[in-house]
Write a protein that holds these residues in place. Structure first.
Motif, PDB file in Angstrom:
ATOM      1  N   MET A  33      38.124 -11.533   3.986  1.00 20.49           N
ATOM      2  CA  MET A  33      39.355 -11.765   4.133  1.00 20.49           C
ATOM      3  C   MET A  33      40.382 -10.703   4.984  1.00 20.49           C
ATOM      4  O   MET A  33      41.352 -10.839   5.297  1.00 20.49           O
ATOM      5  N   GLY A  34      39.311  -9.949   5.667  1.00 19.76           N
ATOM      6  CA  GLY A  34      40.009  -8.709   6.448  1.00 19.76           C
ATOM      7  C   GLY A  34      40.434  -7.402   5.970  1.00 19.76           C
ATOM      8  O   GLY A  34      40.925  -6.740   6.646  1.00 19.76           O
ATOM      9  N   HIS A  35      39.917  -7.396   4.709  1.00 15.80           N
ATOM     10  CA  HIS A  35      40.144  -5.925   4.067  1.00 15.80           C
ATOM     11  C   HIS A  35      38.959  -4.937   4.497  1.00 15.80           C
ATOM     12  O   HIS A  35      37.995  -5.342   4.739  1.00 15.80           O
ATOM     13  N   GLU A  36      39.118  -3.703   4.504  1.00 14.40           N
ATOM     14  CA  GLU A  36      37.940  -2.878   4.630  1.00 14.40           C
ATOM     15  C   GLU A  36      37.613  -2.220   3.486  1.00 14.40           C
ATOM     16  O   GLU A  36      38.358  -1.793   2.511  1.00 14.40           O
ATOM     17  N   VAL A  37      36.138  -2.372   3.054  1.00 14.82           N
ATOM     18  CA  VAL A  37      35.668  -2.056   1.939  1.00 14.82           C
ATOM     19  C   VAL A  37      34.557  -1.240   1.996  1.00 14.82           C
ATOM     20  O   VAL A  37      33.661  -1.352   2.773  1.00 14.82           O
ATOM     21  N   HIS A  38      34.745  -0.056   1.191  1.00 18.12           N
ATOM     22  CA  HIS A  38      33.653   0.809   1.155  1.00 18.12           C
ATOM     23  C   HIS A  38      32.967   0.993  -0.288  1.00 18.12           C
ATOM     24  O   HIS A  38      33.602   0.966  -1.074  1.00 18.12           O
ATOM     25  N   VAL A  39      31.698   0.670  -0.452  1.00 13.98           N
ATOM     26  CA  VAL A  39      30.997   0.668  -1.733  1.00 13.98           C
ATOM     27  C   VAL A  39      30.402   2.171  -1.661  1.00 13.98           C
ATOM     28  O   VAL A  39      29.295   2.553  -1.092  1.00 13.98           O
ATOM     29  N   PHE A  40      30.722   2.908  -3.037  1.00  4.32           N
ATOM     30  CA  PHE A  40      30.245   4.369  -3.146  1.00  4.32           C
ATOM     31  C   PHE A  40      29.154   4.027  -4.367  1.00  4.32           C
ATOM     32  O   PHE A  40      29.501   3.593  -5.382  1.00  4.32           O
TER      33      PHE A  40
END
Length: 387
Positions: A33-40
């Protein structure tokens, strides 16, 4: 929007259960969708950083010794440090989103230090994992406290079913208006395989034409594998050739094996323990029925996997996503009722096909990750809205 996902497992770190695909596949849909996602998440055997399918994986080490609470304490400390470093490099996060009790200490500290809105998804509770009862060990009490704390500190709590919403309101007095119901999802087509089912059955000493009923999950009281074992004698009275395959580890595995011997149905059972994903997928495609005999089931992602593989499902009434006699059969939480449902399907192949077809249509309409991601973003936007 810059989103921080916090979870002790993912598909590309340490995999434990159903939270892993949820976190990774939701994150990938958000990235599309264009979001910046960081998985910790925990590092496991991976590097500290990767970008996979548009998602940034920020992995940490932790102390693997001691009890699970101590391990999660050290994981949370490492997550906070990693978050601070990542935010300095990438910029301020708009929202943080934690999954289950494991990262709660980290996400609460980050929320308070940086005034970032917190979303908390509860996939299951300690009460439910203990078979709808309170466990009084110090570890269980602390886990329950962290579940309460995550619910208390969050701007919104996400659950996957109405049943889980009711459970949280009963256990932790979370206001109804604070809880959003967003179902789990699946990448449609990821389980379906073209294979020779008879050859797969033969690997386990099963005749190619024998009907196979598959249990896939943790071998624990919550998931009810013992209920299915107790249902086997009644099924065999009508279908002597039926075989029951159990995939999964847990503290009830040995008890179920003992119970099968006591009931004289050991010959009809295969207890495989932990198996690789490829083996699980082969068996899901080769079996005839998938059974979820759960006493408590927060969602039941195995149902989505079964539907994706084109298999009919027999479950207990604890599995609330199934519409009884439309896309699956629901039994009472009793061996006799499970046996009745299994026998009904084995004697009616046309009904098995009808249930599978209806389930496939529901899968595409209600459980695609893109649709779930859109709903999740609306929750984010709601908590970010001024006033």
């Amino acid at each position: 929007m810059r989103i921080g996902m916090f979870s002790w497992e993912s598909l590309y770190s340490v995999k434990v259960g159903g939270v892993a695909p949820h976190v990774s596949e939701l994150s990938e849909a958000l990235a599309r969708m264009g979001h910046e996602v960081h998985v910790f998440t925990r590092r496991g055997d991976f590097d500290y950083y990767d970008e996979i399918n548009g998602v940034h994986y920020q992995r940490v080490d932790h102390d693997p010794t001691g009890d699970i609470v101590h391990q999660m304490d050290t994981m949370c400390d490492a997550m906070v440090d990693r978050f601070e470093a990542v935010q300095r490099i990438f910029g301020r996060f708009d929202v943080i989103h934690g999954h289950d009790w494991h990262p709660v200490n980290a996400i609460v500290r980050i929320k308070k230090s940086h005034s970032i809105p917190l979303i908390f998804t509860v996939h299951s509770t300690e009460w439910g994992r203990n078979g709808n009862s309170y466990a009084h060990s110090p570890v269980s009490r602390e886990i329950s406290h962290r579940e309460w704390l995550g619910g208390y500190e969050s701007a919104r709590v996400i659950v996957t079913t109405q049943q889980m919403k009711n459970e949280l309101m009963m256990l932790y007095s979370i206001p109804e208006e604070k809880i959003e119901i967003i179902p789990n999802g699946i990448v449609i087509g990821k389980l379906r395989r073209s294979l020779d089912a008879g050859r797969v059955k033969e690997r386990y000493g099963i005749h190619p034409l024998a009907p196979v009923i598959l249990f896939c999950g943790r071998m624990c009281y919550q998931k009810g594998p013992d209920l299915l074992v107790r249902a086997i004698p009644e099924v065999l009275r009508e279908r002597w050739d039926a075989k029951f395959v159990f995939i999964g580890e847990g503290d009830m595995k040995w008890e179920c094996e003992r119970l099968a011997r006591e009931l004289g149905v050991e010959h009809a059972c295969r207890f495989l323990g932990y198996v690789p994903s490829s083996t699980k997928e082969d068996l899901m495609n080769a079996c005839d029925i998938i059974c979820l005999p759960s006493r408590n089931e927060p969602f039941g992602v195995v149902v989505l996997e079964a539907w994706d593989a084109g298999k009919p499902v027999v479950a207990t009434e604890a599995v609330t996503i199934i519409k009884n006699f439309e896309d699956g059969l629901l039994a009472y939480i009793q061996p006799e009722s499970l046996a009745w449902c299994i026998k009904r399907l084995l004697s009616n192949p046309a009904e098995m096909m009808k249930l599978s077809a209806m389930a496939r249509a529901r899968l595409e309409h209600d459980f695609s990750w893109d649709k779930i991601a859109e709903t999740t973003v609306r929750v984010y936007e709601d908590v970010l809205r001024p006033g």
